[in-house]
Each structure stands twice: as C-alpha cells, then as structure tokens.
Design a protein around this motif. Structure first.
Motif, mmCIF file in Angstrom:
data_model
loop_
_atom_site.group_PDB
_atom_site.id
_atom_site.type_symbol
_atom_site.label_atom_id
_atom_site.label_comp_id
_atom_site.label_asym_id
_atom_site.label_seq_id
_atom_site.Cartn_x
_atom_site.Cartn_y
_atom_site.Cartn_z
ATOM 1 N N THR A 35 52.082 80.190 86.254
ATOM 2 C CA THR A 35 50.981 81.151 86.148
ATOM 3 C C THR A 35 51.555 82.375 85.426
ATOM 4 O O THR A 35 50.909 82.757 84.467
ATOM 5 C CB THR A 35 50.830 81.723 87.548
ATOM 6 O OG1 THR A 35 50.153 80.460 88.302
ATOM 7 C CG2 THR A 35 49.580 82.575 87.625
ATOM 8 N N HIS A 66 50.162 83.668 81.646
ATOM 9 C CA HIS A 66 49.715 85.075 81.763
ATOM 10 C C HIS A 66 50.509 85.815 80.512
ATOM 11 O O HIS A 66 49.664 86.466 79.702
ATOM 12 C CB HIS A 66 50.103 85.828 83.089
ATOM 13 C CG HIS A 66 49.901 87.295 83.000
ATOM 14 N ND1 HIS A 66 48.396 87.827 83.110
ATOM 15 C CD2 HIS A 66 50.639 88.348 82.943
ATOM 16 C CE1 HIS A 66 48.512 88.980 82.929
ATOM 17 N NE2 HIS A 66 50.017 89.684 82.982
ATOM 18 N N ILE A 111 44.849 80.525 83.714
ATOM 19 C CA ILE A 111 45.612 81.586 84.550
ATOM 20 C C ILE A 111 44.691 81.179 85.722
ATOM 21 O O ILE A 111 45.029 81.196 87.002
ATOM 22 C CB ILE A 111 45.392 82.962 84.051
ATOM 23 C CG1 ILE A 111 46.233 83.351 83.068
ATOM 24 C CG2 ILE A 111 45.481 83.909 85.211
ATOM 25 C CD1 ILE A 111 45.978 84.298 82.291
#
Length: 97
Positions: free
Chosen positions: A11, A15, A50
């Motif tokens: 994640t 990002h 995401i």
C-alpha cells in the motif's frame, strides 16, 4: 503478521507511486488535452490500487483484532475459574478450622 506487513508495504509503495504520478500531472498542466487525460487515467488506476490495498490491510488488521479479543476473553474466563477455585478452597479451609 508477515502477510499484513507485506500488504501495508504494498500500500505504501502504491501511495509513493501515486505521489510521483501526481507530480507528473502537475508538470503536465501545459501539456495537450490527450496527455492530460492519459495522466488522469493513470491517476485513477493508482487510486483504485490504493483502495484495494487499503481494504486488504484493514481486513488483516480486523482479523488480528478479533484474535486478540478472543484471547482476552479466554484469559478472563480462566481468571474467573481460578478465582472461583480459590474461593472454594478458602471455604473448605475455613470449614476445617
């Protein structure tokens, strides 16, 4: 737990990639409409990635929370059982005296 950490790292990587794409989009403000639409498509894909990664991380964390809750409940039950046994032993000792 390793799976959870991997999911969180994934994640974070997504990002970071999204942040990089946002910078690219900002630099492309003077680009043609076609380039801008392409950049927006990439950004949309990144945001979707995401969201999926975050949902997976949240699910893993919820699983861990439930395991911890179950453990706490079990410990409380065992503590209660031990207290009752101690009270019974004390009662027996008091009756003997």
């Amino acid at each position: 737990m390793v799976r959870d950490l991997k999911k969180i790292l994934e994640t974070l990587e997504v990002h970071e990639a999204t942040q990089e794409r946002i910078k690219t989009i900002q630099l492309a403000e003077n680009a043609s409409m076609k380039d801008t639409l392409k950049a927006l498509s990439v950004l949309t894909d990144s945001v979707q990635g995401i969201a999926v990664g975050s949902a997976g991380s949240i699910d893993c964390l919820n699983d861990k929370i439930n395991i911890i809750k179950d453990f706490i409940i079990k410990q409380a039950e065992e503590t209660t059982d031990l207290r009752l046994r101690i009270i019974n032993i004390e009662d027996k000792l008091n009756d003997q005296n």
